[in-house]
Every structure is written in structure tokens, then in C-alpha cells.
Design an enzyme around this catalytic site. Structure first.
Site, PDB file in Angstrom:
ATOM      1  N   THR A  19      -8.563  15.872   7.189  1.00 42.28           N
ATOM      2  CA  THR A  19      -8.393  16.678   5.979  1.00 42.28           C
ATOM      3  C   THR A  19      -7.223  16.155   5.131  1.00 42.28           C
ATOM      4  OG1 THR A  19      -6.937  18.153   7.212  1.00 42.28           O
ATOM      5  CG2 THR A  19      -9.246  18.800   7.065  1.00 42.28           C
ATOM      6  N   GLY A  20      -6.605  15.076   5.586  1.00 40.90           N
ATOM      7  CA  GLY A  20      -5.383  14.589   4.922  1.00 40.90           C
ATOM      8  C   GLY A  20      -5.663  13.813   3.645  1.00 40.90           C
ATOM      9  N   ASP A  21      -4.568  13.413   3.016  1.00 39.44           N
ATOM     10  CA  ASP A  21      -4.625  12.751   1.724  1.00 39.44           C
ATOM     11  C   ASP A  21      -5.400  11.427   1.784  1.00 39.44           C
ATOM     12  OD1 ASP A  21      -3.627  13.087  -0.932  1.00 39.44           O
ATOM     13  OD2 ASP A  21      -2.497  11.231  -0.576  1.00 39.44           O
ATOM     14  N   ARG A  24      -9.157  11.960   2.229  1.00 41.01           N
ATOM     15  CA  ARG A  24      -9.851  12.475   1.050  1.00 41.01           C
ATOM     16  C   ARG A  24      -9.859  11.468  -0.096  1.00 41.01           C
ATOM     17  NH1 ARG A  24      -7.868  16.485  -1.369  1.00 41.01           N
ATOM     18  NH2 ARG A  24      -5.795  16.211  -0.482  1.00 41.01           N
ATOM     19  N   ARG A  51      -5.930  19.866  12.391  1.00 42.88           N
ATOM     20  CA  ARG A  51      -5.448  21.171  12.845  1.00 42.88           C
ATOM     21  C   ARG A  51      -6.127  22.341  12.138  1.00 42.88           C
ATOM     22  NH1 ARG A  51       0.814  20.788  12.756  1.00 42.88           N
ATOM     23  NH2 ARG A  51       0.123  20.206  10.696  1.00 42.88           N
ATOM     24  N   LYS A 182      -8.642  -6.784   0.903  1.00 46.81           N
ATOM     25  CA  LYS A 182      -8.920  -7.078  -0.509  1.00 46.81           C
ATOM     26  C   LYS A 182      -9.732  -8.363  -0.605  1.00 46.81           C
ATOM     27  CE  LYS A 182      -4.733  -4.895  -2.255  1.00 46.81           C
ATOM     28  NZ  LYS A 182      -4.972  -3.961  -3.345  1.00 46.81           N
ATOM     29  N   HIS A 240       2.486  -6.336   3.676  1.00 46.65           N
ATOM     30  CA  HIS A 240       1.589  -6.958   2.699  1.00 46.65           C
ATOM     31  C   HIS A 240       2.053  -8.362   2.263  1.00 46.65           C
ATOM     32  CE1 HIS A 240      -0.015  -3.023   2.771  1.00 46.65           C
ATOM     33  NE2 HIS A 240       0.696  -2.493   1.808  1.00 46.65           N
ATOM     34  N   LYS A 331       8.630  -1.560  -7.765  1.00 46.25           N
ATOM     35  CA  LYS A 331       7.952  -0.466  -8.469  1.00 46.25           C
ATOM     36  C   LYS A 331       8.510  -0.380  -9.887  1.00 46.25           C
ATOM     37  CE  LYS A 331       6.391   1.695  -4.503  1.00 46.25           C
ATOM     38  NZ  LYS A 331       5.001   1.351  -4.225  1.00 46.25           N
TER      39      LYS A 331
HETATM   40  C1  BG6 Z   1       1.000   0.689   0.161  1.00 47.62           C
HETATM   41  C2  BG6 Z   1       2.415   1.080  -0.122  1.00 47.62           C
HETATM   42  O1  BG6 Z   1       0.880   0.162   1.450  1.00 47.62           O
HETATM   43  O2  BG6 Z   1       0.574  -0.279  -0.802  1.00 47.62           O
HETATM   44  C3  BG6 Z   1       2.563   1.591  -1.537  1.00 47.62           C
HETATM   45  O3  BG6 Z   1       2.832   2.083   0.807  1.00 47.62           O
HETATM   46  C4  BG6 Z   1       2.012   0.606  -2.529  1.00 47.62           C
HETATM   47  O4  BG6 Z   1       3.925   1.885  -1.830  1.00 47.62           O
HETATM   48  C5  BG6 Z   1       0.609   0.170  -2.144  1.00 47.62           C
HETATM   49  O5  BG6 Z   1       2.012   1.219  -3.811  1.00 47.62           O
HETATM   50  C6  BG6 Z   1       0.121  -0.971  -3.029  1.00 47.62           C
HETATM   51  O6  BG6 Z   1      -1.230  -1.208  -2.776  1.00 47.62           O
HETATM   52  P1  BG6 Z   1      -2.211  -1.745  -3.905  1.00 47.62           P
HETATM   53  O7  BG6 Z   1      -3.520  -1.901  -3.196  1.00 47.62           O
HETATM   54  O8  BG6 Z   1      -2.223  -0.746  -5.004  1.00 47.62           O
HETATM   55  O9  BG6 Z   1      -1.629  -3.074  -4.356  1.00 47.62           O
END
Ligand code: BG6
Length: 484
Positions: A19-21, A24, A51, A182, A240, A331
Site C-alpha cells: 500500500t506504500g508510495d 502505488r 499492515r 533504464k 546510480h 538537485k
Molecule cells: C533515486 C533517488 O534513487 O533516484 C532520488 O533516491 C532521485 O533522489 C532518483 O531523484 C533519480 O532517478 P531518475 O530515474 O529520475 O533519474
């Protein structure tokens, strides 16, 4: 377009945290798209477990709404949505107690593929793994899927690996790094190992340096509490960017097979040298008149967590010795753009009188938002007046070259979940890989702490702090401009 996808077998997929973010937003809408592509065989079931006290009908309604909100264009087809939600079930489960486990046991079938997605806090991994065994819900063929963050340092990652290893073999564990799902990231391997052109030049004889940039325009608003404990290094670099670095730098695996690929990636991480403190820059976005600062978003006016990091590292092996790799991510930067730039060395000698410029080839690989490649080559400037040379890009935007076939809207999550069902671990991180990545990042983070390092402020919509530009300028190099 003719479908070239490998079919999957009938399955039962249990999503803890159903049911989490994430479930969904990503997992269920993704599975719905796979359903539309005939990748969910009749009889397959998705079982939400969490839960919250609700029944399967309540869950179906929740997922109908999730698909409407996050499912994109496909979410309009009501008839298909009904067929899809009919394959959903829900069981309230107490991860730390006994409630719900007997029911789950009775529901799960052993004669089909069964997989358990732990879309929950890592502190619950042990409880779930233990109960899956004590209630005889999982067997030696079951698969478990775990999400990042996989630990917050080497020690916690080792503990998580040990917890999972008590109940599951490594061949059953699928650690997700969604970057590996990806399309474009997988294309890196195709470009490197499917062409003769690049590989002979892919080393310190010909490459001057490599840049990897993952720039985002979003801030951390809404995720401040998690992010402030993490920062760009743990959130993006350790996983990543490290994966991108591995795919760019690794030796050719003998075949495209899970362990062959992961062995080569691991060697890259283990060969990474420690980063000197003056080769790393941290930043935090500042407020402007329309938008709050990082510290406001994180709700900690004294936070020293970085929303930006740039660093220079080297790989100590014969192929790459002496070639700097510059990594940066942040960011609230000027554009959403992920790219890898391979800058080749200058030509050694120009035969053209008056041609002062040192020409160099540059291969730019765009990962997102638009997928493509450009190779900068030097040619004669057209027209009379002698041999004047100019640098021009040979441009290959895949959408233009491949037409509609290039537009694969498959989301990273859906691709990875289908690989779990197929039993293909190639695009998942192995336990030793994750530990090696933490072993490299831990000292950097500890170094900041020991030195009381304070991130530099940068303007929203910029390329990050000035010092990140200096990281390259002082070596006579410059970052490729961040643009969409
Ligand atoms: C997530 C990070 O793993 O990757 C986020 O927790 C980040 O902070 C996101 O925004 C970036 O993913 P994408 O697919 O939008 O490049």
C-alpha cells in the site's frame, strides 16, 4: 512494432509494503503496463501485503486509483484495468508478529514462479525473511526483491546481506538499482561491446578523461527527512553513478550473463582509488525568491547534508591508470540531464599550417531525458581559402534514427520486475558489489565529518557550486554544459 520480449511464466508476486508510495506510484502501474503488453500470463497473481486492515476489494480500488493517478495514457482503458485488478489480492500482514502469515501460506502456490518484493524499510528485511521461512511460504526457488537504500554504510550493508543470507541464497536475491533498468543504461553495454569502433580506443592511450553527470531539477521537498540522513553521496553516487561508472569502465565480460557482468563491475569498484579531499566538492542549494533552500526543505536550519556532489576519481588498472573520471550529481540544477562524456586526447601533431587548435574527438552519450549520441569530429571548413578546420558533431538522436521503435516507454521498474520473474539477475546488484561500493564511499563521508566540512551554497537553476567548476578548470578541463 513486433514484440521481441521474452515471455514470462505464470507467477505469484507478493509485494510487502503493497500500500506504500513506491507500490502505488511505480510497481503497480508498471505491472499494469506489462499486463497490457501480455506479459502477465493468465492465472498470475499480485498479492499486496501490508499492515493496513483491508480486503482484496479495498486493495483493488486503491490500485485502480493509483493507476488513474500514476499510470499515464494507458490508464484510460477501463476494461483492461478491471481485468488487471481481478488478478490482485490483499492480505493484512504483521511483519513483526504472526498475523496474516498462515493466510499468505495458504494463498501462495509452489508450482508457479513465486517472488517477494520487500518494498519496506530495511529494518524489516530480517523479520520478513525469517517469517517467509518459518511459515514455509518461500522455498529454494523463491525470489526476493529488495530496494535501495541497501544500507547506509559498509557495516549496515554487510548486516543486511548477512540477514538475507540466513534464509536465501545469493541466486535468489534481486537488489534493485533502477538505473540498471533504464533502456539507455543498458544501451551503454550495446554501444561498447556491439561495435568495433570504440573498444580499441577505450583506454588511457587515447582517452583524456571521462565525465558522468546526473543533473536533476527537482529538490528534496517532501522527502527531506529521508534525504537529510542520506545526501547526494549515499542517495546517488554510491549506487546510480557508480553503476554508470562500472558500465563505462569495465572490461568486456565473456558473455552477457549475470555473474560475468557483475564480476567485471566489481573489479572496477575494487580498483577505484581513494579520493583526495581537494578532489571532492559538496553543495547545497540556496533559497531564491520563489523557492526554499535545501535547509528549509530538509527542515533543519543547520543541516550539512549535500544536495550536490562533484568528484574526481581514478581507476588503478592497466586500462585506466592516469585517466580522471569526473562525477557530478545534484538537485535543483539548471536542467534534467544525464550524460556520459568521453573526451579523447588531442591529436599529437597538426599537419595543417596555421591550425593552432588542438583537435580532439568527444563522444557524448545522453541517457535522459533524450537518448542519443554525438561524436565530435574535425573536418575541413567548407569553401575556398585553404585548409581551415572546424569541429562538428556527428549527431545520432536515436528517436530520429529508429523512428517509433525508439520510443520504448517501458519503465525501469517494470523491466526489472519482469527480469525477476524470468530469473535473470544481470541487471541487479550482487551483495559483494554493494559492499565494495560502500567500502569506497564510507571514507569520503567520514572524511567530511572529521574535517567538519560544510557544503558550498549554489544557486537553484545553476550548474552547482563554483568550486565544482574549478575541480576541472585547474586541470585545464571543463565540464560539458548541463542542458536538456
Ligand atoms: C533515486 C533517488 O534513487 O533516484 C532520488 O533516491 C532521485 O533522489 C532518483 O531523484 C533519480 O532517478 P531518475 O530515474 O529520475 O533519474
Amino acid at each position: 512494432m513486433v514484440s521481441r520480449v521474452i515471455p514470462v511464466e505464470e507467477f505469484d508476486l507478493v509485494i510487502f509494503g503493497g500500500t506504500g508510495d513506491l507500490a502505488r506510484r511505480k510497481i503497480l502501474p508498471g505491472l499494469f503496463r506489462r499486463f497490457l503488453s501480455n506479459q502477465m500470463p493468465a492465472g498470475s497473481r499480485i498479492i499486496g501485503a501490508a499492515r493496513t486492515d483491508m480486503d482484496s476489494d479495498g486493495y483493488r480500488q486503491m490500485i485502480r486509483e493509483a493507476i488513474a493517478e500514476f499510470g499515464g495514457d494507458e490508464s484510460k482503458d477501463k476494461e483492461c484495468i478491471e481485468k488487471f485488478v481481478a488478478q490482485l489480492h490483499y492480505i493484512p500482514v504483521d511483519a513483526k508478529g504472526t498475523g496474516g502469515w498462515e493466510e499468505l501460506h495458504d494463498l501462495i502456490r509452489f508450482e508457479v514462479v513465486n517472488a517477494f518484493y520487500f518494498s519496506v524499510a530495511p529494518s524489516l528485511f530480517g523479520d520478513l525473511a525469517e517469517r517467509l521461512h518459518s511459515f514455509k511460504i518461500a522455498d529454494d526457488d523463491s525470489r526476493v526483491v529488495v530496494e535501495k537504500p541497501f544500507g547506509r554504510d559498509l557495516e549496515t550493508a554487510k548486516a543486511l546481506n548477512a540477514t538475507l543470507a540466513e534464509h536465501f541464497d545469493e541466486s535468489q536475491i534481486y537488489r534493485i538499482d533502477h538505473y540498471l533498468g533504464k533502456e539507455t543504461v543498458q544501451n551503454l553495454m550495446a554501444v561498447r561491446f556491439g561495435n568495433m569502433l570504440f573498444e580499441p580506443l577505450w583506454n588511457n592511450h587515447y582517452v583524456d578523461h571521462i565525465q558522468i553527470t546526473v543533473a536533476e531539477t527537482v529538490g528534496v521537498g517532501g522527502r527531506g527527512a529521508y534525504y537529510d540522513q542520506s545526501g547526494a553521496m549515499r542517495d546517488m553516487v554510491q549506487n546510480h553513478l557508480m553503476q554508470l561508472l562500472c558500465l563505462i569502465a569495465m572490461e568486456s565480460p565473456s558473455m552477457f550473463d549475470a555473474d560475468a557482468v557483475r564480476d567485471e563491475k566489481l573489479k572496477v569498484i575494487r580498483a577505484l582509488q581513494a579520493v583526495e579531499p581537494h578532489h571532492i566538492v559538496r553543495g547545497q542549494y540556496d533559497a531564491n525568491k520563489d523557492s526554499p533552500s535545501y535547509r528549509d526543505d530538509a527542515e533543519d536550519p543547520r543541516s550539512h547534508t549535500e544536495s550536490f556532489v562533484a568528484l574526481r576519481c581514478e581507476i588503478a588498472n592497466w586500462r585506466w591508470a592516469g585517466v580522471p573520471f569526473y562525477l557530478r550529481t545534484g538537485k535543483k540544477l539548471k536542467a534534467r540531464s544525464s550524460e556520459i562524456i568521453v573526451v579523447f586526447k588531442d591529436i599529437g601533431h597538426s599537419i595543417f599550417p596555421g591550425d593552432e587548435k588542438r583537435h580532439r574527438n568527444i563522444l557524448s552519450i545522453q541517457l535522459q531525458p533524450n537518448e542519443g549520441m554525438q561524436l565530435q569530429v574535425t573536418i575541413k571548413e567548407p569553401g575556398p581559402g585553404g585548409m581551415r578546420l572546424i569541429d562538428v558533431p556527428l549527431d545520432m538522436t536515436f528517436a530520429e534514427a529508429l523512428g517509433p521503435d525508439a520510443e520504448d516507454s517501458t519503465d525501469a521498474y517494470e523491466r526489472l520486475i519482469m527480469d525477476v520473474i524470468r530469473g535473470n539477475q544481470t541487471l541487479f546488484m550482487r551483495g559483494d558489489e554493494v559492499e565494495a561500493a560502500w567500502a569506497w564511499t564510507d571514507p569520503l563521508i567520514e572524511g567530511w565529518k572529521a574535517r567538519g566540512d560544510v557544503p558550498k551554497l549554489y544557486d537553484q537553476g545553476s550548474s552547482g557550486p563554483e568550486d565544482a567548476l574549478m575541480l576541472m578548470h585547474r586541470e585545464g578541463r571543463r565540464w560539458h554544459e548541463i542542458k536538456e
